[in-house]
Scaffold this active site. Structure first.
Site, PDB file in Angstrom:
ATOM      1  N   HIS A 177       0.824  -1.217   0.000  1.00 61.17           N
ATOM      2  CA  HIS A 177       0.000   0.000   0.000  1.00 61.17           C
ATOM      3  C   HIS A 177       0.856   1.265   0.000  1.00 61.17           C
ATOM      4  O   HIS A 177       0.373   2.335  -0.356  1.00 61.17           O
ATOM      5  CB  HIS A 177      -1.078  -0.014   1.098  1.00 61.17           C
ATOM      6  CG  HIS A 177      -0.628   0.296   2.487  1.00 61.17           C
ATOM      7  ND1 HIS A 177      -0.366  -0.674   3.435  1.00 61.17           N
ATOM      8  CD2 HIS A 177      -0.408   1.478   3.108  1.00 61.17           C
ATOM      9  CE1 HIS A 177      -0.017  -0.095   4.562  1.00 61.17           C
ATOM     10  NE2 HIS A 177      -0.035   1.207   4.401  1.00 61.17           N
ATOM     11  N   ASP A 194       1.252  -7.741   2.386  1.00 64.27           N
ATOM     12  CA  ASP A 194       1.351  -6.307   2.090  1.00 64.27           C
ATOM     13  C   ASP A 194       2.814  -5.857   1.915  1.00 64.27           C
ATOM     14  O   ASP A 194       3.372  -5.183   2.770  1.00 64.27           O
ATOM     15  CB  ASP A 194       0.677  -5.525   3.230  1.00 64.27           C
ATOM     16  CG  ASP A 194       0.356  -4.089   2.832  1.00 64.27           C
ATOM     17  OD1 ASP A 194       0.891  -3.606   1.822  1.00 64.27           O
ATOM     18  OD2 ASP A 194      -0.430  -3.450   3.553  1.00 64.27           O
ATOM     19  N   SER A 214       3.975   2.147   8.393  1.00 63.96           N
ATOM     20  CA  SER A 214       3.771   1.178   7.325  1.00 63.96           C
ATOM     21  C   SER A 214       5.092   0.908   6.623  1.00 63.96           C
ATOM     22  O   SER A 214       5.801   1.845   6.251  1.00 63.96           O
ATOM     23  CB  SER A 214       2.763   1.698   6.316  1.00 63.96           C
ATOM     24  OG  SER A 214       1.485   1.453   6.791  1.00 63.96           O
TER      25      SER A 214
END
Ligand code: ARG
Ligand code: GLU
Length: 714
Positions: A83, A219, A644
């Site tokens: 992402h 991810d 992230s």
């Protein structure tokens, strides 16, 4: 024996109760090292951050200003989340080569794809510059003057403090303005896409699973940093060479167990751990509810259309996901703050705080803090509510109002900056708006508008309600606007911008859509903003004094500075949790769980055929644990947005996973961290390697890595 057990138990609960915090890497030695070792860490603070030798920090750059990445080979290969790389993967995708859907793998360096504007930032060193930044501010009377002087000092110091030509100085504030640290940084600007799994792996579970445990998302994506011949930052050039890092992370596939030590390094964006109880009360009972209500309505409308119409689904998928992300987070945060009695906990602390102030004889300096907060927060409440409503309704969720606001700014620019600035902005707007209308559907937007304008009129404190929205008939107003406005078609919008400034201003002011926005924006900028800013500045000043007092009066508390997008270290243990009565979550998920969630053809839960084949043949290579492929795990690390892509490291500093989310029940950790329920979610590095090796068959990449595998049993 019994005594010893009791003692061990005591020490253990002490340690686990103390978890949480995002610590400054250059200060670990004094503040955290011994606790980290108690929790199981096998390396030293110097191994994590050092200016004299290579250390972990040299392997952890910020990715594109918002996420985190880590270097995993001596040829500048980096890992981050899918992402985080999403926009770059998307920008290379076409209908014929849809890398988002199918994935992308460079099997040779020549195949790696350059990305315009993508950069990564390394930290060279961190220094305390508090005294220099605060110089000359002691005698200034008002908060505004102080802030101005501080900003002047910072820009002067950024320019003049020593650094190399290819480096930058970046001074940031910590502890709400009580400490200033200088970061000397290097921005590498040639960063190329190396690999990404299909979205059905990298985004598996999408919005339904977002913020949720148990999780089964792969991810991750891979990039490579390129440098000039001297290994220094350089703009993209085909003559650039792979960057040689000072340090890269070895990868451990030895596996992890519950209670193992883990640590996460990265660039957490923003937390507010030291807000007083009344501020938390305002978030829980006033601000979050209204923001959630607005997004609830907008998302319901969009979802209804997206389910019925595939073209709309494609147009709105990414916008929907972005709005849904924080909508879901705020719901979890509000619930968590209530359930953990965060407000009461803070109130109790404030009582203790007041007593401490008296005991220390510091009433003159700190005696009014809590009552000042009480006064400020009660005064600011309506203004803060109006501000959040305006930003959610106008700036975020109604596309018609959003675009009208752009025109409003254009009109302001003409007033304040003159013709040339007006023309420049007008041309920018006319060109830039093309992309917007590709993904615009007036029917969807109209229905959103009707809902949101009604919420706006209902929720805004009555003293700020513009007359025009008094006794609102939302249905009528919406039809009147959408039947007449020129803001819902690209050609019409651009035609509004044709002509000289006088003509343009006349045209836009004749538009019904623009008229309603102007009424709202005028009322907002005149009646809400100035007073909000004034009160907010007071809160900032009080918060700074409060923070100073806490540091001074509670020297034994574990006080870490709120996140501010600078490099931090957080640590804890791999651990499950109990979200609710009768429910216990284990800390690990497996590929079996991916198959359990599999819905053929579904946009969130489809699984690629090759992965199903690998699952059926159990072709897991060296990456399995007890015959299963691990996918994700959770731990007590204190993380937030910006973490992230952060590396999850084991006790020796080896890479064991990649941070990408938090559990829903624990999203309150931005305001109040509780070790009971706050968990970060990481993708297991063995899943990442399994996908690169067995799914993508990218041996070229596997061969670059330094993999630490279990010793074979004799
Ligand atoms: N919740 C994660 C983070 O804030 C992942 C967001 C991206 N994924 C999504 N489904 N929207 O920000
Ligand atoms: N997904 C978040 C990010 O993009 C990290 C999750 C969190 O907020 O903890 O940074």
């Amino acid at each position: 024996m019994k005594f010893l057990k009791l003692l061990i138990l005591f020490v253990f609960t002490q340690v686990s109760a103390q978890q949480g915090g995002m610590w400054i890497p250059s200060l670990l030695k004094g503040m955290n090292e011994s606790e980290m070792k108690k929790l199981g860490m096998k390396i030293s603070a110097e191994d994590i951050y050092s200016v004299n030798k290579s250390s972990l920090k040299d392997a952890v750059p910020q990715f594109d200003g918002g996420c985190t990445a880590e270097v995993i080979s001596d040829k500048g290969l980096i890992l981050t989340n899918h992402h985080c790389g999403f926009d770059n993967i998307q920008s290379h995708s076409t209908v014929e080569n849809d890398y988002l859907t199918n994935g992308f793998w460079a099997y040779k360096m020549e195949e790696e794809l350059p990305n315009k504007d993508l950069y990564v930032t390394f930290i060279i060193r961190i220094e305390d510059v508090t005294t220099k930044v605060l110089e000359g501010t002691g005698t200034l009377a008002t908060e505004a003057e102080k802030q101005k002087k501080i900003q002047e000092n910072i820009s002067f110091l950024n320019k003049t403090l020593p650094k190399e030509a290819w480096q930058e100085n970046n001074i940031r504030t910590f502890y709400d303005g009580n400490q200033y640290l200088l970061f000397v940084i290097e921005n590498y600007k040639d960063v190329r896409l190396v690999g990404a799994p299909p979205s059905s792996i990298g985004k598996f579970g999408s919005d339904t699973d977002n913020w949720v445990w148990p999780r089964h998302t792969g991810d991750f994506s891979l990039f490579r940093i390129y440098a000039d011949k001297n290994n220094r930052p350089a703009e993209y050039s085909k003559d650039n060479v792979p960057y040689k890092p000072k340090h890269f992370l070895p990868i451990s596939i030895n596996g992890i167990k519950e209670n193992d030590f883990t640590m996460v390094m990265g660039y957490p964006g923003r937390t507010q751990e030291y807000l007083p109880s009344m501020a938390v009360d305002q978030i829980v009972n006033t601000l979050n509810p209204v923001k959630i209500e607005v997004r609830d309505a907008a998302l319901k409308v969009q979802d209804g259309f997206m389910r019925k119409d595939n073209a709309i689904k494609i147009q709105y998928a990414s916008k929907y996901a972005a709005v849904a992300n924080y909508w879901k987070k705020w719901i979890g945060e509000t619930k968590g703050l209530k359930k953990s009695n965060a407000i009461t906990v803070k109130q109790k602390f404030e009582v203790a705080f007041k007593e401490k102030v008296i005991l220390a004889g510091k009433q003159a300096e700190y005696g009014n803090i809590i009552s000042d907060f009480e006064k400020n927060y009660s005064e600011i409440k309506d203004f803060a509510l109006a501000r959040d409503l305006f930003s959610e309704v106008v700036l975020r969720n109604s596309e018609l109002l959003q675009n009208s606001y752009r025109l409003y700014q254009l009109e302001q620019i003409l007033k304040n900056k003159g013709e040339q600035a007006f023309t420049d902005r007008k041309n920018n707007l006319s060109n830039g708006i093309v992309d917007f209308y590709k993904d615009y559907n007036a029917m969807v937007d109209k229905n959103v508008f009707e809902q949101l304008i009604a919420i706006y009129a209902k929720r805004i404190p009555s003293q700020f309600l513009p007359n025009e929205l008094n006794n609102l008939n939302a249905y009528q107003l919406t039809n009147d606007i959408y039947n007449n406005t020129k803001l819902i078609k690209l050609e019409d919008f651009r035609s509004l911008l044709e002509g000289d400034s006088k003509t343009v201003i006349e045209k836009i002011n004749a538009d019904k859509g623009y008229q309603i926005l102007k009424v709202m924006a005028d009322a907002y900028t005149k009646n809400v903003l100035p007073k909000y800013d004034e009160l907010n500045l007071k809160n900032i000043a009080t918060q700074r004094t409060y923070m100073k007092a806490i540091l001074e009066l509670f020297p034994n508390n574990r006080i870490f500075p709120d996140a501010n997008s600078t490099l931090r270290v957080t640590y804890g243990k791999v651990k499950g949790y109990k979200p609710n009565d009768a429910i216990t979550f284990e800390p690990f998920t497996y590929l079996d769980g991916v198959m359990e969630k599999y819905v053929p053809g579904d946009y969130e839960f489809d699984v690629p055929k090759k992965l199903i084949d690998l699952y059926n043949s159990k072709d897991y290579g060296v990456y399995a644990s007890k015959g299963k492929i691990p996918v994700a795990f959770i731990a007590t690390n204190h993380t937030t947005g910006g973490n992230s892509g952060s590396p999850a490291l084991d006790a020796k500093g080896n890479l064991i996973g990649l941070n990408f989310d938090r559990v829903w029940e624990g999203t309150m950790s931005d305001i109040y961290y509780s070790p009971e329920i706050c968990r970060n979610i990481m993708v297991d590095i063995r899943y990442v390697l399994f996908i690169i090796d067995k799914f993508a068959e990218a041996n070229n990449l596997i061969n670059e890595l330094k993999i630490i595998a279990p010793k074979k049993k004799m």
